[in-house]
Design a protein around this motif. Structure first.
Motif, PDB file in Angstrom:
ATOM      1  N   VAL A 518       0.860  -1.182   0.000  1.00  0.00           N
ATOM      2  CA  VAL A 518       0.000   0.000   0.000  1.00  0.00           C
ATOM      3  C   VAL A 518       0.903   1.241   0.000  1.00  0.00           C
ATOM      4  N   PRO A 519       0.428   2.395  -0.457  1.00  0.00           N
ATOM      5  CA  PRO A 519       1.231   3.617  -0.330  1.00  0.00           C
ATOM      6  C   PRO A 519       1.598   3.845   1.134  1.00  0.00           C
ATOM      7  N   GLY A 520       2.856   4.090   1.387  1.00  0.00           N
ATOM      8  CA  GLY A 520       3.327   4.245   2.757  1.00  0.00           C
ATOM      9  C   GLY A 520       3.731   2.933   3.398  1.00  0.00           C
ATOM     10  N   GLY A 521       3.451   1.804   2.710  1.00  0.00           N
ATOM     11  CA  GLY A 521       3.857   0.495   3.225  1.00  0.00           C
ATOM     12  C   GLY A 521       5.364   0.342   3.178  1.00  0.00           C
ATOM     13  N   GLN A 575      10.408   2.289   2.236  1.00  0.00           N
ATOM     14  CA  GLN A 575       9.024   2.695   2.484  1.00  0.00           C
ATOM     15  C   GLN A 575       8.478   3.305   1.195  1.00  0.00           C
ATOM     16  N   LYS A 576       7.379   2.740   0.697  1.00  0.00           N
ATOM     17  CA  LYS A 576       6.814   3.162  -0.577  1.00  0.00           C
ATOM     18  C   LYS A 576       6.245   4.577  -0.469  1.00  0.00           C
ATOM     19  N   LYS A 577       6.637   5.424  -1.409  1.00  0.00           N
ATOM     20  CA  LYS A 577       6.129   6.797  -1.413  1.00  0.00           C
ATOM     21  C   LYS A 577       4.659   6.827  -1.843  1.00  0.00           C
ATOM     22  N   THR A 578       3.939   7.780  -1.291  1.00  0.00           N
ATOM     23  CA  THR A 578       2.553   7.994  -1.715  1.00  0.00           C
ATOM     24  C   THR A 578       2.555   8.781  -3.025  1.00  0.00           C
ATOM     25  N   LYS A 582       5.280  11.725  -4.416  1.00  0.00           N
ATOM     26  CA  LYS A 582       5.946  11.680  -5.721  1.00  0.00           C
ATOM     27  C   LYS A 582       5.577  12.904  -6.565  1.00  0.00           C
ATOM     28  N   ASP A 583       4.296  13.292  -6.507  1.00  0.00           N
ATOM     29  CA  ASP A 583       3.864  14.462  -7.285  1.00  0.00           C
ATOM     30  C   ASP A 583       4.564  15.731  -6.795  1.00  0.00           C
TER      31      ASP A 583
END
Length: 675
Positions: A518-521, A575-578, A582-583
């Motif tokens: 998930v984003p933030g995962g 940690q995956k960026k949301t 990224k935007d």
């Protein structure tokens, strides 16, 4: 360790568990030390009752028995008062050996008038005898399941009660699993893998029987049953009934076919049941179970797809650093034997136990049976909802399910799948099971952009140039499968429309894990060092930085995966960026500035042959320190309770993996990371 009394061990020696003497560090001695620990910790004998290397008088000969046990610690330690004799041999010595086999043990027992019991073991085989006088007035020997414990209760040897089940200690469960597997392999003529799966069926029966509260235990084989054909058939009938219950449970239907049966001979089955029946597989320490189970799985199911199972100390380090929470969904996308998932579940169970004890206002050791059952229900519910494992190898899927069943029944979400396939090519069974477990509509699982389901991933993907991925349908899902071109002026990489002809699987697994988060995962993933350092793979590092916050990188010693693989590896924490992060970076044209935790683990507790390495003093000698985890008791107080009167000592493994998580936790606080 400043206030700890340290004892130096001479090179090539070990410190005996019973008497503290230094003895030669040999394969035979390893077997004896394991038996000694079992005598004290499982059978509850006082060390003062036990003598090691005891000299016997046999006519003109004076052989030394490996271990003898006297009636009590107050009995005069003469040959006439020996109650039990134990002979320990190295693995290569067979029980039928004319010089060092069971006949040697029987001759020792015959020379000791009051010795009723004897045991012979080489760590892979175990023979137990009870001495008696037959109808002809001659000394004879009856096969028995085990030697009696200190209380002398023989009923528990033949049919244990729930109260008498023992928790395995140290390497004894590993010894037992090896003994059982070896017995099947030798006596039933099966190859290693079929032998393992027959043992797996019996272990499932054992666990099912332990869970069948409050009914009496049915998983047992008496010594008399084990020693005659009719009794062996009775045991097989009894265990087969338990196996029918196992097969009929919905959660086990993907492990066993409805027409499956235990294929062991009655003789072998009775032997294996007698070896396993004394232990509580549900309540034995998870680390002891995990070590025993994962070692025997690795020895029998290791494939040729780059499968190198992660050492337990590394898994524990990764899980403690990634710190999964009670309500988070955890995945291992290449689950192997399930070690990462069990370690993560154990970590969260500790949090759950603390919360539940606080809720009850009662510590764990004071819970009644209702509280214990309520807690186990919470653990089981959590495991079913939050723990997922995928693996392409159906045998390893079965093995992982078993590992999870032994550790609070999280078997429901262990699924066979090629994690790298496009989601629309995932099998119908897999998509249905996954959607049901996640509580989503399976039609929403469309492509690689719609599979972000998990909060935490901990994994060690298969890696190696011998198993590259060449399938175009697989490759086109991944940015990292494209050809990237380097602009040397700006030192940046740009992805082209062209696909590479082949890509190592570990590169694709990094991106697949990102897609599954998930984003933030966040994820902790074991990777070969070339991904992090090779000049030609700079595009991977640029892609990682663009799509993640790089939390930490822990460089592992080159011997970490030895003796089977010498690849230099690191653990990368991401940690995956949301989308918003990224935007914002794309709009500003700059990446967020942050610190990265870096560590090097120079010592992992074993050498390139897999042998343990222990801490040494400045002169290079191994050292001993007091063992606070082992309570060794020698005497009784006036009211009959046991007292601690002997300081047990242990070697200290030279392993730095346990040092990293607490340092990382402090760093994380300073960086403001809340997880």
């Amino acid at each position: 360790m400043a206030d700890t009394k340290v004892i130096v061990i001479p090179e090539g020696k070990i410190c005996d568990y019973i008497d503290g003497k230094f003895r030669n560090d040999t394969p035979e001695e390893y077997v004896r030390q394991t038996v000694e620990k079992r005598l004290v910790n499982e059978h509850k004998y006082f060390p003062e009752q036990i003598r090691v290397e005891y000299t016997l008088q046999l006519g003109s000969r004076k052989p030394r028995a490996d271990i003898v046990i006297f009636e009590s610690k107050d009995t005069a330690q003469t040959q006439e008062n020996i109650k039990i004799i134990i002979e320990c041999k190295k693995e290569t010595v067979d029980a039928r050996n004319a010089k060092d086999g069971v006949e040697q043990l029987k001759s020792y027992m015959s020379a000791c008038p009051n010795c009723e019991w004897g045991m012979w073991t080489n760590g892979r085989q175990k023979e137990v005898f009870r001495k008696y006088v037959n109808d002809k007035g001659q000394i004879d020997f009856m096969d028995y399941n085990d030697i009696p414990s200190a209380d002398g209760n023989l009923e528990d040897i033949n049919r244990p009660s729930r109260a008498s089940l023992k928790n395995a200690y140290d390497d004894n469960l590993l010894f037992t699993f090896k003994t059982c597997h070896n017995h099947i392999y030798v006596n039933d003529g099966m190859q290693k893998q079929p032998a393992f799966f027959e043992l797996l069926k019996v272990i499932f029966c054992k666990i099912e029987d332990e869970r069948n509260i409050p009914k009496p235990l049915e998983f047992y084989a008496t010594s008399e049953e084990r020693s005659n054909p009719d009794g062996q058939l009775t045991v097989k009938k009894r265990i087969s009934k338990i196996f029918e219950r196992v097969k009929n449970k919905k959660k086990y239907r993907l492990i066993f076919d409805t027409n499956d049966e235990i294929k062991l001979s009655p003789r072998s089955l009775a032997y294996i049941v007698s070896e396993l029946q004394k232990y509580s597989l549900l309540h034995t320490n998870i680390d002891i179970k995990g070590k025993a189970y994962e070692e025997i799985v690795g020895a029998n199911l290791r494939g040729d797809r780059g499968e190198f199972f992660t050492p337990r100390n590394v898994m524990k380090m990764v899980v403690e650093m990634i710190n999964p929470q009670v309500d988070e969904k955890v995945l291992d996308s290449s689950c192997g034997t399930g070690g990462f998932l069990v370690t993560a579940m154990t970590h969260v169970m500790s949090q759950l136990e603390r919360d539940f004890a606080k809720e009850l206002g009662v510590p764990r050791d004071k819970w009644d049976s209702d509280a214990e059952n309520a807690f186990q229900d919470r653990v089981s519910d959590m495991a079913k909802v939050n723990y997922f494992g995928f693996d392409i190898n159906p045998d390893l899927v079965k093995a992982t399910k078993m590992n999870m069943v032994m550790n609070n029944d999280g078997s429901g979400n262990i699924l066979q799948n090629n994690s790298l396939l496009p989601p629309h090519e995932w099998t119908e069974d897999f998509r249905t099971s996954l959607a049901e477990s996640l509580g989503i509509d399976k039609s929403s699982i469309r492509n690689h952009s719609t599979i972000g389901f998990f909060d935490v991933i901990v994994t060690n993907p298969p890696f190696g140039s011998k198993i590259p991925i060449k399938d175009k349908d697989i490759l086109e899902q991944f940015d990292l499968a494209h050809v990237w071109e380097n602009d040397k002026d700006s030192n940046t990489w740009k992805m082209t429309d062209r696909l590479q002809s082949s890509v190592p699987p570990e590169i694709l697994f990094v991106e697949r894990c990102t897609q599954l988060l998930v984003p933030g995962g966040r994820m902790g993933i074991v990777l070969p060092d070339n991904i992090l350092g090779a000049p030609g793979l700079g595009y991977i590092r640029e892609w990682l930085i663009k799509n993640h916050r790089i939390i930490a990188s822990v460089d592992l010693h080159v011997d970490t995966f030895q003796p089977r693989n010498g690849t230099q590896t690191s653990v990368l924490f991401l940690q995956k960026k949301t989308k918003e992060q990224k935007d914002a970076e794309e709009k500003s044209g700059t990446m967020a500035d942050y610190n990265i935790f870096m560590a090097m683990v120079d010592k992992v507790g074993h050498d390139k042959r897999g042998n343990p390495i222990f801490k040494r003093d400045k002169e290079g000698n191994e050292i001993l320190v007091p063992d606070t985890s082992s309570v060794l008791v020698l005497g009784k107080t006036g009211d009959g309770s046991r007292t601690v009167a002997h300081e047990q000592k242990r070697k200290v493994e030279d392993d730095q993996t346990s040092d990293v998580p607490p340092i990382f936790a402090e760093w994380k606080k300073r960086e403001g990371l809340s997880w």
